[in-house]
Design a protein around this motif. Sequence first.
Motif, PDB file in Angstrom:
ATOM      1  N   LEU A 197     -24.311   8.619 -10.935  1.00 50.81           N
ATOM      2  CA  LEU A 197     -23.929   8.910  -9.554  1.00 50.81           C
ATOM      3  C   LEU A 197     -24.967   9.822  -8.904  1.00 50.81           C
ATOM      4  O   LEU A 197     -25.366   9.599  -7.749  1.00 50.81           O
ATOM      5  N   GLY A 198     -25.418  10.852  -9.638  1.00 46.02           N
ATOM      6  CA  GLY A 198     -26.444  11.730  -9.104  1.00 46.02           C
ATOM      7  C   GLY A 198     -27.737  10.988  -8.798  1.00 46.02           C
ATOM      8  O   GLY A 198     -28.370  11.200  -7.755  1.00 46.02           O
ATOM      9  N   LEU A 199     -28.140  10.087  -9.702  1.00 40.90           N
ATOM     10  CA  LEU A 199     -29.343   9.292  -9.477  1.00 40.90           C
ATOM     11  C   LEU A 199     -29.180   8.366  -8.278  1.00 40.90           C
ATOM     12  O   LEU A 199     -30.111   8.189  -7.477  1.00 40.90           O
ATOM     13  N   ARG A 200     -27.995   7.786  -8.155  1.00 44.19           N
ATOM     14  CA  ARG A 200     -27.735   6.860  -7.040  1.00 44.19           C
ATOM     15  C   ARG A 200     -27.823   7.580  -5.703  1.00 44.19           C
ATOM     16  O   ARG A 200     -28.345   7.033  -4.719  1.00 44.19           O
ATOM     17  N   VAL A 201     -27.351   8.808  -5.646  1.00 45.75           N
ATOM     18  CA  VAL A 201     -27.383   9.570  -4.396  1.00 45.75           C
ATOM     19  C   VAL A 201     -28.790  10.088  -4.118  1.00 45.75           C
ATOM     20  O   VAL A 201     -29.279  10.032  -2.983  1.00 45.75           O
ATOM     21  N   ALA A 202     -29.468  10.575  -5.166  1.00 42.33           N
ATOM     22  CA  ALA A 202     -30.774  11.210  -4.971  1.00 42.33           C
ATOM     23  C   ALA A 202     -31.896  10.201  -4.760  1.00 42.33           C
ATOM     24  O   ALA A 202     -32.845  10.465  -4.017  1.00 42.33           O
TER      25      ALA A 202
END
Length: 253
Positions: A197-202
Amino acid sequence: MDILHTLPLPAALALLALVDGLSVGTLLIPLFLLIAPGRPRVPRIMLYLVTITVFYFAVGVLFTLGIVNVIDLGREFLASTAGRFAMLAGGLVMLALGIWIGVLDARRRKRAAAGDPTALEGRGRLLRWRERLLAPGTGRAAVMGVPLAAGLAEVAGMLPYLIGMTMLADAPIGMPGRFAMLAGYCMVMILPALLLLGLRVAAAGSVERPLRRFTGWMQRTGAENTSWVFGIVGLLLARSAFTQLGIVLPVVG
Protein backbone atom coordinates in the motif's frame (compact mmCIF):
# COMPACT_ATOMS: atom_id res chain seq x y z
CA MET A 1 8.20 -27.57 13.56
CA ASP A 2 11.66 -28.71 14.66
CA ILE A 3 13.20 -25.65 12.98
CA LEU A 4 10.69 -23.36 14.68
CA HIS A 5 11.54 -24.74 18.11
CA THR A 6 15.22 -23.89 17.60
CA LEU A 7 14.35 -20.21 17.12
CA PRO A 8 13.50 -17.72 19.86
CA LEU A 9 9.72 -17.51 20.24
CA PRO A 10 9.39 -13.98 18.77
CA ALA A 11 11.41 -15.00 15.69
CA ALA A 12 9.38 -18.19 15.19
CA LEU A 13 6.12 -16.28 15.52
CA ALA A 14 7.32 -13.59 13.10
CA LEU A 15 8.22 -16.26 10.53
CA LEU A 16 4.81 -17.92 10.84
CA ALA A 17 3.07 -14.54 10.67
CA LEU A 18 4.86 -13.66 7.43
CA VAL A 19 3.63 -16.92 5.91
CA ASP A 20 0.11 -16.06 7.07
CA GLY A 21 0.58 -12.63 5.51
CA LEU A 22 0.52 -14.26 2.06
CA SER A 23 -3.01 -15.66 2.40
CA VAL A 24 -6.08 -14.62 0.42
CA GLY A 25 -7.54 -12.53 3.23
CA THR A 26 -4.35 -10.78 4.27
CA LEU A 27 -2.77 -10.15 0.86
CA LEU A 28 -4.71 -11.22 -2.24
CA ILE A 29 -7.89 -9.26 -1.46
CA PRO A 30 -5.95 -6.13 -0.43
CA LEU A 31 -3.95 -6.45 -3.67
CA PHE A 32 -7.14 -6.49 -5.71
CA LEU A 33 -8.23 -3.34 -3.93
CA LEU A 34 -4.83 -1.74 -4.54
CA ILE A 35 -4.83 -2.29 -8.31
CA ALA A 36 -8.35 -0.92 -8.85
CA PRO A 37 -8.43 1.80 -11.54
CA GLY A 38 -7.77 5.32 -10.29
CA ARG A 39 -6.17 6.48 -7.08
CA PRO A 40 -6.02 3.86 -4.30
CA ARG A 41 -8.83 4.17 -1.75
CA VAL A 42 -6.48 4.29 1.22
CA PRO A 43 -9.13 4.75 3.96
CA ARG A 44 -11.11 1.72 2.79
CA ILE A 45 -8.04 -0.45 2.38
CA MET A 46 -6.84 0.55 5.84
CA LEU A 47 -10.30 -0.20 7.27
CA TYR A 48 -10.09 -3.64 5.67
CA LEU A 49 -6.62 -4.30 7.12
CA VAL A 50 -7.53 -3.02 10.60
CA THR A 51 -10.66 -5.20 10.62
CA ILE A 52 -8.88 -8.41 9.66
CA THR A 53 -6.11 -7.63 12.18
CA VAL A 54 -8.63 -7.17 14.98
CA PHE A 55 -10.41 -10.36 13.89
CA TYR A 56 -7.29 -12.51 14.14
CA PHE A 57 -6.29 -10.84 17.40
CA ALA A 58 -9.73 -11.61 18.89
CA VAL A 59 -9.59 -15.22 17.68
CA GLY A 60 -6.09 -15.51 19.13
CA VAL A 61 -7.24 -14.16 22.50
CA LEU A 62 -10.04 -16.73 22.67
CA PHE A 63 -7.63 -19.43 21.48
CA THR A 64 -5.04 -18.46 24.08
CA LEU A 65 -7.46 -18.22 26.98
CA GLY A 66 -8.84 -21.69 26.43
CA ILE A 67 -6.09 -23.58 24.61
CA VAL A 68 -4.07 -24.98 27.55
CA ASN A 69 -6.62 -27.60 28.54
CA VAL A 70 -7.33 -28.34 24.89
CA ILE A 71 -3.63 -29.01 24.27
CA ASP A 72 -3.43 -31.38 27.23
CA LEU A 73 -6.54 -33.25 26.12
CA GLY A 74 -5.27 -33.34 22.55
CA ARG A 75 -1.92 -34.76 23.57
CA GLU A 76 -3.58 -37.50 25.61
CA PHE A 77 -5.92 -38.33 22.75
CA LEU A 78 -3.16 -38.42 20.10
CA ALA A 79 -1.10 -40.70 22.35
CA SER A 80 -3.91 -43.28 22.30
CA THR A 81 -4.54 -45.82 19.55
CA ALA A 82 -7.85 -44.14 18.68
CA GLY A 83 -6.09 -40.80 18.38
CA ARG A 84 -3.45 -42.23 16.07
CA PHE A 85 -6.10 -43.74 13.83
CA ALA A 86 -7.92 -40.38 13.86
CA MET A 87 -4.69 -38.65 12.80
CA LEU A 88 -4.23 -41.24 10.05
CA ALA A 89 -7.78 -40.66 8.81
CA GLY A 90 -7.33 -36.89 8.93
CA GLY A 91 -4.06 -37.11 7.03
CA LEU A 92 -5.58 -39.30 4.33
CA VAL A 93 -8.57 -36.94 4.01
CA MET A 94 -6.25 -33.93 3.63
CA LEU A 95 -4.16 -35.80 1.07
CA ALA A 96 -7.27 -36.73 -0.92
CA LEU A 97 -8.56 -33.15 -0.65
CA GLY A 98 -5.27 -31.79 -1.96
CA ILE A 99 -5.39 -34.17 -4.94
CA TRP A 100 -9.04 -33.26 -5.59
CA ILE A 101 -8.32 -29.51 -5.55
CA GLY A 102 -5.40 -30.09 -7.92
CA VAL A 103 -7.56 -32.09 -10.34
CA LEU A 104 -10.29 -29.43 -10.34
CA ASP A 105 -7.72 -26.69 -10.94
CA ALA A 106 -6.17 -28.65 -13.82
CA ARG A 107 -9.61 -29.06 -15.40
CA ARG A 108 -10.33 -25.34 -14.99
CA ARG A 109 -7.00 -24.44 -16.64
CA LYS A 110 -7.74 -26.82 -19.51
CA ARG A 111 -11.18 -25.27 -20.05
CA ALA A 112 -9.69 -21.77 -19.97
CA ALA A 113 -7.04 -22.75 -22.52
CA ALA A 114 -9.79 -24.13 -24.77
CA GLY A 115 -11.61 -20.80 -24.65
CA ASP A 116 -14.41 -21.77 -22.27
CA PRO A 117 -15.67 -18.45 -20.80
CA THR A 118 -17.19 -20.17 -17.77
CA ALA A 119 -13.68 -21.04 -16.56
CA LEU A 120 -13.09 -17.34 -15.84
CA GLU A 121 -16.42 -16.61 -14.16
CA GLY A 122 -14.83 -16.44 -10.73
CA ARG A 123 -12.46 -13.68 -11.86
CA GLY A 124 -15.34 -11.64 -13.30
CA ARG A 125 -17.35 -11.94 -10.10
CA LEU A 126 -14.31 -10.80 -8.11
CA LEU A 127 -13.90 -7.69 -10.26
CA ARG A 128 -17.60 -6.81 -9.92
CA TRP A 129 -17.38 -7.31 -6.16
CA ARG A 130 -14.36 -4.98 -6.01
CA GLU A 131 -16.24 -2.28 -7.89
CA ARG A 132 -19.14 -2.46 -5.45
CA LEU A 133 -16.83 -2.48 -2.43
CA LEU A 134 -14.99 0.66 -3.59
CA ALA A 135 -18.08 2.50 -4.84
CA PRO A 136 -18.67 5.88 -3.12
CA GLY A 137 -22.00 4.81 -1.65
CA THR A 138 -20.72 1.64 0.04
CA GLY A 139 -20.87 1.89 3.83
CA ARG A 140 -18.18 0.99 6.34
CA ALA A 141 -20.15 -2.01 7.58
CA ALA A 142 -20.01 -3.58 4.11
CA VAL A 143 -16.26 -2.98 3.87
CA MET A 144 -15.70 -4.49 7.32
CA GLY A 145 -17.86 -7.49 6.43
CA VAL A 146 -15.41 -8.59 3.72
CA PRO A 147 -12.37 -9.19 5.97
CA LEU A 148 -14.59 -10.80 8.60
CA ALA A 149 -15.97 -13.21 6.00
CA ALA A 150 -12.46 -13.89 4.65
CA GLY A 151 -11.14 -14.52 8.15
CA LEU A 152 -13.96 -16.89 9.06
CA ALA A 153 -13.46 -18.81 5.81
CA GLU A 154 -9.68 -19.08 6.22
CA VAL A 155 -8.92 -19.34 9.92
CA ALA A 156 -9.50 -23.09 10.25
CA GLY A 157 -7.10 -23.80 7.39
CA MET A 158 -4.34 -21.34 8.27
CA LEU A 159 -1.88 -23.86 9.63
CA PRO A 160 0.88 -21.33 10.46
CA TYR A 161 -1.58 -19.31 12.54
CA LEU A 162 -2.78 -22.37 14.45
CA ILE A 163 0.83 -23.50 15.02
CA GLY A 164 1.77 -20.03 16.21
CA MET A 165 -1.15 -19.82 18.63
CA THR A 166 -0.29 -23.24 20.03
CA MET A 167 3.34 -22.21 20.54
CA LEU A 168 2.21 -19.01 22.20
CA ALA A 169 -0.15 -20.87 24.52
CA ASP A 170 2.62 -23.29 25.48
CA ALA A 171 5.16 -20.53 26.19
CA PRO A 172 6.11 -20.03 29.87
CA ILE A 173 5.09 -16.36 29.91
CA GLY A 174 2.28 -14.42 31.54
CA MET A 175 -0.94 -13.38 29.82
CA PRO A 176 0.18 -9.77 29.20
CA GLY A 177 3.26 -11.04 27.39
CA ARG A 178 1.21 -13.50 25.35
CA PHE A 179 -1.26 -10.83 24.30
CA ALA A 180 1.58 -8.47 23.37
CA MET A 181 3.17 -11.16 21.18
CA LEU A 182 -0.24 -11.96 19.71
CA ALA A 183 -0.72 -8.30 18.79
CA GLY A 184 2.73 -8.29 17.18
CA TYR A 185 1.89 -11.48 15.28
CA CYS A 186 -1.26 -9.92 13.84
CA MET A 187 0.60 -6.76 12.86
CA VAL A 188 3.27 -8.78 11.03
CA MET A 189 0.48 -10.63 9.20
CA ILE A 190 -0.62 -7.45 7.45
CA LEU A 191 2.90 -6.06 6.99
CA PRO A 192 3.25 -7.25 3.35
CA ALA A 193 -0.06 -5.58 2.45
CA LEU A 194 0.93 -2.38 4.29
CA LEU A 195 4.27 -2.25 2.46
CA LEU A 196 2.54 -2.68 -0.90
CA LEU A 197 0.00 0.00 0.00
CA GLY A 198 2.84 2.39 0.84
CA LEU A 199 4.54 1.63 -2.48
CA ARG A 200 1.27 2.08 -4.37
CA VAL A 201 0.73 5.51 -2.83
CA ALA A 202 4.35 6.70 -3.07
CA ALA A 203 5.15 5.41 -6.56
CA ALA A 204 1.85 4.60 -8.22
CA GLY A 205 3.06 4.59 -11.83
CA SER A 206 6.14 2.43 -11.34
CA VAL A 207 4.60 -0.28 -9.14
CA GLU A 208 1.09 -0.63 -10.57
CA ARG A 209 2.10 -2.99 -13.37
CA PRO A 210 4.23 -5.30 -11.12
CA LEU A 211 1.38 -5.37 -8.59
CA ARG A 212 -1.05 -6.44 -11.30
CA ARG A 213 1.27 -9.23 -12.43
CA PHE A 214 1.79 -10.41 -8.86
CA THR A 215 -1.94 -10.36 -8.17
CA GLY A 216 -2.63 -12.31 -11.36
CA TRP A 217 0.02 -14.90 -10.40
CA MET A 218 -1.50 -15.33 -6.92
CA GLN A 219 -4.96 -15.75 -8.40
CA ARG A 220 -3.80 -18.26 -11.01
CA THR A 221 -1.77 -20.37 -8.59
CA GLY A 222 -3.97 -20.08 -5.51
CA ALA A 223 -5.70 -23.42 -6.04
CA GLU A 224 -2.43 -25.13 -6.99
CA ASN A 225 -0.68 -23.84 -3.86
CA THR A 226 -3.61 -24.90 -1.68
CA SER A 227 -3.50 -28.34 -3.27
CA TRP A 228 0.19 -28.73 -2.45
CA VAL A 229 -0.23 -27.52 1.14
CA PHE A 230 -3.09 -29.91 1.86
CA GLY A 231 -1.34 -32.78 0.11
CA ILE A 232 2.01 -32.34 1.87
CA VAL A 233 0.48 -31.82 5.33
CA GLY A 234 -1.84 -34.77 4.82
CA LEU A 235 1.03 -37.00 3.70
CA LEU A 236 3.13 -36.02 6.73
CA LEU A 237 0.26 -36.66 9.14
CA ALA A 238 -0.52 -40.02 7.59
CA ARG A 239 3.14 -41.07 7.61
CA SER A 240 3.49 -40.07 11.27
CA ALA A 241 0.34 -42.02 12.17
CA PHE A 242 1.57 -45.11 10.30
CA THR A 243 4.88 -44.92 12.19
CA GLN A 244 3.24 -44.52 15.61
CA LEU A 245 0.88 -47.41 14.89
CA GLY A 246 3.82 -49.63 13.95
CA ILE A 247 2.60 -50.12 10.39
CA VAL A 248 5.48 -50.67 7.98
CA LEU A 249 4.77 -49.35 4.49
CA PRO A 250 6.16 -51.36 1.58
CA VAL A 251 9.08 -49.74 -0.22
CA VAL A 252 8.65 -49.63 -3.97
CA GLY A 253 11.83 -50.33 -5.93
